[in-house]
Scaffold this motif. Structure first.
Motif, PDB file in Angstrom:
ATOM      1  N   PRO A   1       0.865  -0.840   0.072  1.00  0.00           N
ATOM      2  CA  PRO A   1      -0.019  -0.102  -0.010  1.00  0.00           C
ATOM      3  C   PRO A   1       0.490   1.148  -0.136  1.00  0.00           C
ATOM      4  CG  PRO A   1      -0.568  -1.293   2.032  1.00  0.00           C
ATOM      5  CD  PRO A   1       0.277  -2.075   1.089  1.00  0.00           C
ATOM      6  N   ASN A   2       1.656   0.978   0.633  1.00  0.00           N
ATOM      7  CA  ASN A   2       3.256   2.647   0.560  1.00  0.00           C
ATOM      8  C   ASN A   2       3.309   2.769  -0.899  1.00  0.00           C
ATOM      9  OD1 ASN A   2       2.488   3.110   3.603  1.00  0.00           O
ATOM     10  ND2 ASN A   2       4.381   1.261   4.430  1.00  0.00           N
ATOM     11  N   TYR A   3       3.314   1.978  -1.414  1.00  0.00           N
ATOM     12  CA  TYR A   3       3.979   2.228  -2.451  1.00  0.00           C
ATOM     13  C   TYR A   3       3.049   2.867  -3.781  1.00  0.00           C
ATOM     14  CZ  TYR A   3       6.546   0.402  -7.258  1.00  0.00           C
ATOM     15  OH  TYR A   3       5.718   0.940  -8.572  1.00  0.00           O
ATOM     16  N   LEU A   4       1.887   2.006  -3.552  1.00  0.00           N
ATOM     17  CA  LEU A   4       0.686   3.067  -4.260  1.00  0.00           C
ATOM     18  C   LEU A   4       0.096   4.164  -3.653  1.00  0.00           C
ATOM     19  CD1 LEU A   4      -0.942  -0.938  -4.528  1.00  0.00           C
ATOM     20  CD2 LEU A   4       0.085   0.069  -6.431  1.00  0.00           C
ATOM     21  N   ILE A   5       0.484   4.189  -2.955  1.00  0.00           N
ATOM     22  CA  ILE A   5       0.274   5.346  -2.497  1.00  0.00           C
ATOM     23  C   ILE A   5       1.362   6.485  -3.224  1.00  0.00           C
ATOM     24  CG2 ILE A   5      -0.309   7.132  -0.321  1.00  0.00           C
ATOM     25  CD1 ILE A   5      -1.338   4.635   1.098  1.00  0.00           C
ATOM     26  N   LEU A   6       2.465   6.264  -2.799  1.00  0.00           N
ATOM     27  CA  LEU A   6       3.406   7.227  -3.374  1.00  0.00           C
ATOM     28  C   LEU A   6       3.521   7.131  -4.184  1.00  0.00           C
ATOM     29  CD1 LEU A   6       6.507   5.786  -0.903  1.00  0.00           C
ATOM     30  CD2 LEU A   6       5.138   8.417  -0.820  1.00  0.00           C
TER      31      LEU A   6
ATOM     32  N   ILE B   1       9.393  12.331  -4.131  1.00  0.00           N
ATOM     33  CA  ILE B   1       8.853  10.811  -3.534  1.00  0.00           C
ATOM     34  C   ILE B   1       8.112   9.892  -4.165  1.00  0.00           C
ATOM     35  CG2 ILE B   1       7.472  12.702  -2.196  1.00  0.00           C
ATOM     36  CD1 ILE B   1       5.106  12.344  -3.446  1.00  0.00           C
ATOM     37  N   ALA B   2       8.541   9.845  -5.696  1.00  0.00           N
ATOM     38  CA  ALA B   2       8.367   8.457  -5.940  1.00  0.00           C
ATOM     39  C   ALA B   2       8.991   7.510  -6.060  1.00  0.00           C
ATOM     40  CB  ALA B   2       9.000   9.162  -7.920  1.00  0.00           C
ATOM     41  N   PRO B   3       8.119   6.412  -5.795  1.00  0.00           N
ATOM     42  CA  PRO B   3       8.574   5.439  -5.340  1.00  0.00           C
ATOM     43  C   PRO B   3       9.658   4.399  -6.605  1.00  0.00           C
ATOM     44  CG  PRO B   3       7.419   4.841  -5.401  1.00  0.00           C
ATOM     45  CD  PRO B   3       7.271   6.184  -6.007  1.00  0.00           C
ATOM     46  N   LEU B   4      10.032   4.973  -8.070  1.00  0.00           N
ATOM     47  CA  LEU B   4      10.809   4.162  -8.699  1.00  0.00           C
ATOM     48  C   LEU B   4      11.730   3.096  -9.079  1.00  0.00           C
ATOM     49  CD1 LEU B   4       8.138   5.870 -11.626  1.00  0.00           C
ATOM     50  CD2 LEU B   4       7.989   3.632 -10.364  1.00  0.00           C
ATOM     51  N   LEU B   5      12.523   3.789  -8.259  1.00  0.00           N
ATOM     52  CA  LEU B   5      14.085   3.205  -7.855  1.00  0.00           C
ATOM     53  C   LEU B   5      14.456   2.597  -7.544  1.00  0.00           C
ATOM     54  CD1 LEU B   5      17.216   4.081  -8.737  1.00  0.00           C
ATOM     55  CD2 LEU B   5      16.908   4.810  -6.807  1.00  0.00           C
ATOM     56  N   GLY B   6      13.540   1.546  -6.207  1.00  0.00           N
ATOM     57  CA  GLY B   6      13.753   0.510  -5.880  1.00  0.00           C
ATOM     58  C   GLY B   6      13.247  -0.397  -6.627  1.00  0.00           C
TER      59      GLY B   6
ATOM     60  N   VAL C   1       7.060  -2.799 -10.855  1.00  0.00           N
ATOM     61  CA  VAL C   1       7.771  -1.502 -12.024  1.00  0.00           C
ATOM     62  C   VAL C   1       6.043  -1.808 -12.229  1.00  0.00           C
ATOM     63  CG1 VAL C   1       8.780  -1.262 -13.864  1.00  0.00           C
ATOM     64  CG2 VAL C   1      10.265  -2.136 -12.232  1.00  0.00           C
ATOM     65  N   LEU C   2       5.894  -2.447 -12.604  1.00  0.00           N
ATOM     66  CA  LEU C   2       4.702  -2.424 -14.305  1.00  0.00           C
ATOM     67  C   LEU C   2       2.775  -2.178 -13.394  1.00  0.00           C
ATOM     68  CD1 LEU C   2       4.691  -5.950 -16.090  1.00  0.00           C
ATOM     69  CD2 LEU C   2       5.624  -3.569 -17.570  1.00  0.00           C
ATOM     70  N   VAL C   3       2.946  -2.722 -12.363  1.00  0.00           N
ATOM     71  CA  VAL C   3       1.913  -2.062 -11.793  1.00  0.00           C
ATOM     72  C   VAL C   3       2.539  -0.279 -11.667  1.00  0.00           C
ATOM     73  CG1 VAL C   3       0.614  -2.128  -9.371  1.00  0.00           C
ATOM     74  CG2 VAL C   3       0.689  -4.108 -10.795  1.00  0.00           C
ATOM     75  N   GLY C   4       3.429   0.041 -11.090  1.00  0.00           N
ATOM     76  CA  GLY C   4       3.115   1.363 -11.419  1.00  0.00           C
ATOM     77  C   GLY C   4       3.043   2.205 -11.957  1.00  0.00           C
TER      78      GLY C   4
END
Length: 329
Positions: free
Chosen positions: A111-116, A142-147, A171-174
């Motif tokens: 959920p944290n990833y999706l919210i960010l 605030i974009a969590p795409l690096l991880g 990655v795909l979901v984001g």
């Protein structure tokens, strides 16, 4: 420097001491034997010794179910290390296990990833629409795409299929979430989107390839050397989130041609970031410990790199054809 604390049966103390001597540990301290028969042994090692020591200890103590190895960071050391030791520390690679622990967390879809992703997408979309560079950059923070992108490269380096699968899914979901959310915003927006920030991301060029390659390499280098990856994460997010947001905005505005251009830019950036980070992991020596795992990782790496190189080559040809108007799209 790092403290490596080993908790083993008292009979294995000499085995641990021998491993410390092999890697030339700076200091070895043996604690008292507890009532459960276990003994804590603390070893002080430099960063470039950590991985070799962990590999030795895992090989020697792997059969002991009660054995535990802890790696503790040393914030400061007095007196400070000499110049030669400092140079070795600066060039050292973070331990494989430490990298894996961090990347494993980043690969998980939660959920944290999706919210960010949603928050950063909304902020980025507003910045793109209003032609506000500062707002776009703020969204990248605030974009969590690096991880998950780095986790995908690390999973390939280690031949860890579950890690690769989790990373690809995350990655795909984001990206799909960002596209869907901005498509709604583009559909609801009352005026035509013609800001420079939006239009600049509807066309890809060779500079886009170089930017994404540099971003991926810098990101992998930052995590393997233990340096802060916050600013590098912003750079990677700049290569991924704005193009994804532009795809959605153009789809929402009913501009499939411009959306296709942004999608091409997004695809180039995703491929380039992952290819560059994988190459850095390879040259930094991030590999599995066991021989069989190394063979599996080697096969995965070859397939991974070939697929990314071929994909990037095809995308680059498409970019060149679009630039010279040889391929009408």
């Amino acid at each position: 420097m790092k403290y490596v604390e080993v908790i083993v049966g008292a009979g294995s103390a000499e085995t641990v001491r021998a491993a410390a001597e092999r890697v030339k540990a700076l200091d070895v301290r043996l604690g008292p034997v507890g009532p459960d028969g276990l003994q804590a042994i603390r070893l002080l090692v430099t960063d470039n010794q950590v991985q070799r020591l962990l590999d030795l200890l895992q090989g020697l103590l792997g059969a002991q179910p009660s054995a535990r190895i802890l790696v503790l960071a040393v914030e400061a050391s007095l007196p400070p290390p000499d110049e030669e030791a400092r140079k070795k520390e600066d060039s050292a690679t973070a331990a494989r296990e430490a990298l894996y622990e961090g990347m494993d967390k980043n690969s998980r879809l939660g959920p944290n990833y999706l919210i960010l992703v949603m928050l950063s997408t909304v902020v980025a979309a507003i910045g793109l629409i209003e032609d506000n560079v500062a707002v776009v950059i703020g969204a990248m923070v605030i974009a969590p795409l690096l991880g998950p992108n780095l986790a995908l490269s690390l999973g390939t380096a280690l031949g860890d299929v579950p890690l690769m699968r989790r990373s690809v899914r995350t990655v795909l979901v984001g990206i799909l979430l960002a596209v869907a959310l901005t498509a709604i915003l583009g559909w609801l927006w009352p005026t035509e989107l013609s800001s420079r920030e939006v239009l600049s991301r509807t066309e890809a060029g060779l500079d886009s390839v170089l930017l994404a390659l540099a971003s991926g390499a810098a990101a992998a280098l930052s995590v393997t050397t233990g340096l802060s990856s916050v600013l590098v994460g912003v750079m990677v997010a700049v290569a991924l989130l704005p193009p994804a947001a532009t795809v959605g905005l153009m789809l929402g505005q009913g501009e499939p041609g411009l959306a296709l251009g942004a999608a091409l830019l997004l695809a180039i950036n995703v491929v380039s970031v992952n290819l560059a980070s994988k190459i850095v992991f390879f040259f930094k020596g991030i590999r599995p410990r066991k021989w069989l795992e190394k063979e599996k990782a080697k096969r995965a790496m070859v397939a991974y790199v070939l697929v990314w190189i071929l994909t990037l080559a095809v995308l680059t040809l498409v970019v060149l054809e679009r630039q010279y108007r040889l391929l009408p799209i």
